[in-house]
Design an enzyme around this catalytic site. Sequence first.
Site, short mmCIF file in Angstrom:
data_model
loop_
_atom_site.label_atom_id
_atom_site.label_comp_id
_atom_site.label_asym_id
_atom_site.label_seq_id
_atom_site.Cartn_x
_atom_site.Cartn_y
_atom_site.Cartn_z
N CYS A 88 0.83 -1.19 0.00
CA CYS A 88 0.00 0.00 0.00
C CYS A 88 0.88 1.26 0.00
O CYS A 88 1.83 1.35 0.78
CB CYS A 88 -0.92 0.01 1.23
SG CYS A 88 -2.01 1.44 1.32
N CYS A 92 0.57 4.87 6.79
CA CYS A 92 -0.05 4.70 8.10
C CYS A 92 0.97 4.07 9.06
O CYS A 92 1.50 2.99 8.80
CB CYS A 92 -1.28 3.82 8.01
SG CYS A 92 -2.51 4.40 6.81
N CYS A 95 0.57 0.32 10.27
CA CYS A 95 0.25 -0.75 9.33
C CYS A 95 1.47 -1.41 8.71
O CYS A 95 2.32 -0.74 8.11
CB CYS A 95 -0.65 -0.19 8.22
SG CYS A 95 -1.28 -1.46 7.10
N CYS A 132 -16.03 -9.77 5.94
CA CYS A 132 -15.38 -8.50 5.63
C CYS A 132 -14.16 -8.76 4.75
O CYS A 132 -13.39 -9.69 5.03
CB CYS A 132 -14.95 -7.79 6.91
SG CYS A 132 -16.28 -7.59 8.11
N CYS A 163 -19.02 -6.61 3.96
CA CYS A 163 -18.32 -5.37 4.28
C CYS A 163 -17.02 -5.37 3.51
O CYS A 163 -16.38 -6.42 3.35
CB CYS A 163 -18.05 -5.25 5.77
SG CYS A 163 -17.21 -3.71 6.26
N CYS A 223 -19.20 1.90 8.10
CA CYS A 223 -18.43 1.25 9.16
C CYS A 223 -17.19 2.10 9.37
O CYS A 223 -16.34 2.20 8.49
CB CYS A 223 -18.05 -0.17 8.77
SG CYS A 223 -16.99 -1.04 9.96
N ARG A 301 -17.85 -2.72 17.60
CA ARG A 301 -17.11 -3.95 17.28
C ARG A 301 -15.78 -4.01 18.02
O ARG A 301 -14.93 -3.13 17.87
CB ARG A 301 -16.90 -4.05 15.77
CG ARG A 301 -18.21 -3.99 15.00
CD ARG A 301 -18.05 -4.28 13.52
NE ARG A 301 -19.31 -4.06 12.82
CZ ARG A 301 -20.30 -4.96 12.74
NH1 ARG A 301 -20.16 -6.13 13.34
NH2 ARG A 301 -21.41 -4.67 12.08
#
Length: 367
Positions: A88, A92, A95, A132, A163, A223, A301
């Site tokens: 990616c 972040c 991550c 998900c 999701c 979400c 969640r």
Amino acid sequence: MSLDENISSPAQAGAHVPPSRPDDQVRDGSLHAQGHAVRNDWTREEIATLFDLPFDDLVFQAATVHRANHKAGQVQLSTLLSIKTGGCPEDCGYCNQSAGAKSGLKAEKLLDVRTVLQTAAQAKDRGSSRFCMGAAWRNPKDRDMPAIIEMVQGVRQMGMETCMTLGMLTKEQSEMLADAGLDYYNHNIDTSPEHYEKVITTRTFGDRLETLENVRNSGINVCSGGIVGMGETREDRVGFVHALATLPRHPESVPVNALVPVKGTVLGDMLADTPLAKIDDIEFVRTIAVARITMPASMVRLSAGRESMSESTQALCFLAGANSIFTGDKLLTTGNAGDDADETLFAKLGLVPMAAEQRDDALEAAE
């Protein structure tokens, strides 16, 4: 009685709730739990006051709000699959799928549709009612959308809730997913607006909100939650909840994650072997409870970080209003508690998996 018809409380009228008792008001729930109408005008001061309440009072109020809006003792089982891992371009700090992370994770191509649907079928057989799918992208490319659409349609045909989290979406991409029948789109705000740039620099907090608006306008349920334990302050956790609870419409789904520090990531290396590497368990439960009180109809969640939590901490999270977990021994790329551990915990606590029709009832109540 509908949510709009509920009795107003001092908090709904704009009054500030004192952080100290009286016990007669706190114990009977009249400060926040009586009425518990959905509000979008929470102030930071009100949310800070909730965080400051004595722990038993806060959890009592959260449990009261939870029972008024959701069936007690029922937890939705969800399964999360990485359909495109690593590489990616975002930076972040938490991550290990960032291209800049030195975690040893190799970038992979998008999984084929058949593999994804086989995994979904296996998840359903193990009791999951929600599937998900996450891709390590800044945003999906147009060439990837046909396969994504086919995944959504295939999982929905199994009777499971769908999701996806694919990064930022354009208005057109949101509409394509909506036409395919996607139930939820996950796009976390991660943390408070003030702390955001300390975690991510390749996109802004405003970029996140723009995608949420695109998703909402397309008719897909939102979400959105975040991660705690990233070196933020209590004030940042207040700001995080405030940002979600004051959206024009609350996210139907609010995942609350505890940071899993991964070696080779910015935050994983920065917080290793420091007290900040793991958020205090009581503070984590407080965050769950405040999210439940301020967003009463949302699914809260209990997400990443459970594998390092004690059974007691997880039990407190359920008491405070968490009503969904991820099953299995792996989330996207990090560890998870595992099915056997979850079955044992559910048996000890007397919890049962939420059936699909009960999930739909909760969603209708929020609309």
